[in-house]
Design an enzyme around this catalytic site. Structure first.
Site, short mmCIF file in Angstrom:
data_model
loop_
_atom_site.label_atom_id
_atom_site.label_comp_id
_atom_site.label_asym_id
_atom_site.label_seq_id
_atom_site.Cartn_x
_atom_site.Cartn_y
_atom_site.Cartn_z
N LYS A 24 0.78 -1.10 -0.12
CA LYS A 24 -0.07 0.19 -0.01
C LYS A 24 0.72 1.21 -0.12
O LYS A 24 1.21 1.58 1.05
CB LYS A 24 -0.87 -0.09 1.29
CG LYS A 24 -1.98 0.92 1.29
CD LYS A 24 -3.29 0.83 2.40
CE LYS A 24 -3.99 1.93 2.46
NZ LYS A 24 -5.03 2.11 1.44
C1 PLP Z 1 -6.80 -0.07 -3.80
C2 PLP Z 1 -7.21 -0.62 -2.64
N1 PLP Z 1 -7.96 -1.63 -2.79
C3 PLP Z 1 -8.65 -2.43 -1.88
C4 PLP Z 1 -8.56 -1.79 -0.52
C5 PLP Z 1 -9.15 -2.29 0.69
O1 PLP Z 1 -8.16 -2.50 1.77
P1 PLP Z 1 -8.76 -2.56 3.03
O2 PLP Z 1 -9.81 -3.43 3.31
O3 PLP Z 1 -7.51 -2.97 3.94
O4 PLP Z 1 -9.13 -1.39 3.55
C6 PLP Z 1 -8.07 -0.42 -0.39
C7 PLP Z 1 -8.23 0.51 0.71
O5 PLP Z 1 -7.30 0.51 1.48
C8 PLP Z 1 -7.21 0.23 -1.34
O6 PLP Z 1 -6.85 1.58 -1.53
#
Ligand code: PLP
Length: 313
Positions: free
Chosen positions: A158
């Site tokens: 991320k």
């Molecule tokens: C690109 C992306 N995909 C998926 C998610 C969902 O991830 P999470 O459930 O850990 O928030 C996020 C959010 O952070 C994201 O930015």
């Protein structure tokens, strides 16, 4: 609009909101060299509780490792810092944003003397895709932008830089009147939204793209898979051709911000009955029961933020 809180955590100290500043020539501003997290703290009858705090901090550590960004705190220390921050800011429910960035020093692409600056901020936040989204569903499109190809920008991290891709997806969707865009991976299979993972339901079975489809390993994605197992709903992680979206009975997004948001149309094609479907609703109920402490927290997903004890108590 962002409502400031009193404190932000920086490298082990609580500082004033307005003092959380970096130099314009910090490595991160030119090169996008940051890794970050987004968490929700829920107001529960037993006080505020952060959802899957350790799992998010572990993902932060994973993202940092992929990018060779050195963190100076352990996962447990970062969890503790986050709890302390939410407590001192006196918030019941909020969004929490830990960020580790390459700071000021060398100006070339090769990071050298660029110390990691670790910040954690929190603030009040409402529903991501609008107040009605959770019950009514949202209208979305398939984006003309693909998600990052494998071995370019790693999707499992991320990282700040990945959100340039997310911005393209989200801005295009917005410009065309949609709440969100669904990106395909470089092979043309369904990947994820600009900030959400995606699931679809057909004939009582759930399908979601695998981690190899350029998706972020979402914590909510994993939560929903776990809840589905408990509800005895089969889940298949498999490549998803675009057209499977259109013929699904239900499609929904998952994410910290979006929680579990039903999708009622894609590219103006109605999904199922054009409203929240029964599987989505069951999962939402299971999810909100846990985060609001209406159901037992079997998995230890909630970290309590205890109010400050009065002196002598
Ligand atoms: C690109 C992306 N995909 C998926 C998610 C969902 O991830 P999470 O459930 O850990 O928030 C996020 C959010 O952070 C994201 O930015």
């Amino acid at each position: 609009m962002l409502k400031p809180t009193e404190k932000i955590w920086h490298n082990g100290r609580l500082i004033a909101w307005d003092d959380a500043k970096i130099h314009v020539l910090s490595h991160v501003t030119s090169y996008g060299s940051s890794v970050f997290e987004g968490l929700r703290c829920y107001a529960t009858p037993a006080g505020p509780a952060i959802f899957r705090a350790r799992d998010h901090m572990r993902r932060l550590a994973d993202s940092a490792k992929i990018y060779r960004i050195e963190l100076h705190h352990t996962i447990d220390q970062l969890v503790e810092a986050m709890v302390e921050l939410v407590r001192v800011n006196g918030l019941d429910s909020c969004y929490v944003r830990p960020i580790a960035l390459r700071g000021y020093g060398d100006v070339g692409v090769l990071p050298g003397n660029n110390p990691t600056e670790m910040y954690i901020a929190c603030w009040e936040w409402g529903k991501y895709l609008g107040d009605e989204a959770l019950s009514q569903g949202v209208d979305v499109c398939v984006s003309s932008w693909n998600r990052m190809a494998p071995n370019t920008l790693p999707a499992l991290a991320k990282a700040g830089a990945n959100y340039m891709n997310s911005q393209l997806i989200r801005m295009e969707a917005h410009a065309n009147g949609y709440a969100e865009g669904i990106a395909l991976d470089e092979a043309g299979y369904v990947s994820e939204g600009s900030g959400e993972n995606i699931f679809l339901v057909r004939d009582g079975k759930m399908y979601t793209p695998p981690l190899g489809a350029s998706v972020l390993p979402g914590i909510t994605r994993e939560t929903v898979i776990t809840l589905a197992h408990a509800l005895e709903i089969p889940v298949v992680e498999t490549i998803v051709p675009r057209e499977m979206l259109y013929i699904a009975d239900e499609v929904f997004f998952t994410g910290t911000a979006a929680e579990i948001t039903p999708i009622r149309s894609i590219d103006r094609i109605t999904i199922g009955k054009g409203s929240r479907g029964p599987v989505t609703e069951r999962l939402q109920k299971a999810f909100f029961d846990v985060v609001n402490r209406k159901a037992p927290d079997h998995h230890g997903w909630l970290t309590a933020v205890k109010a400050e004890q009065p002196v002598g108590a």
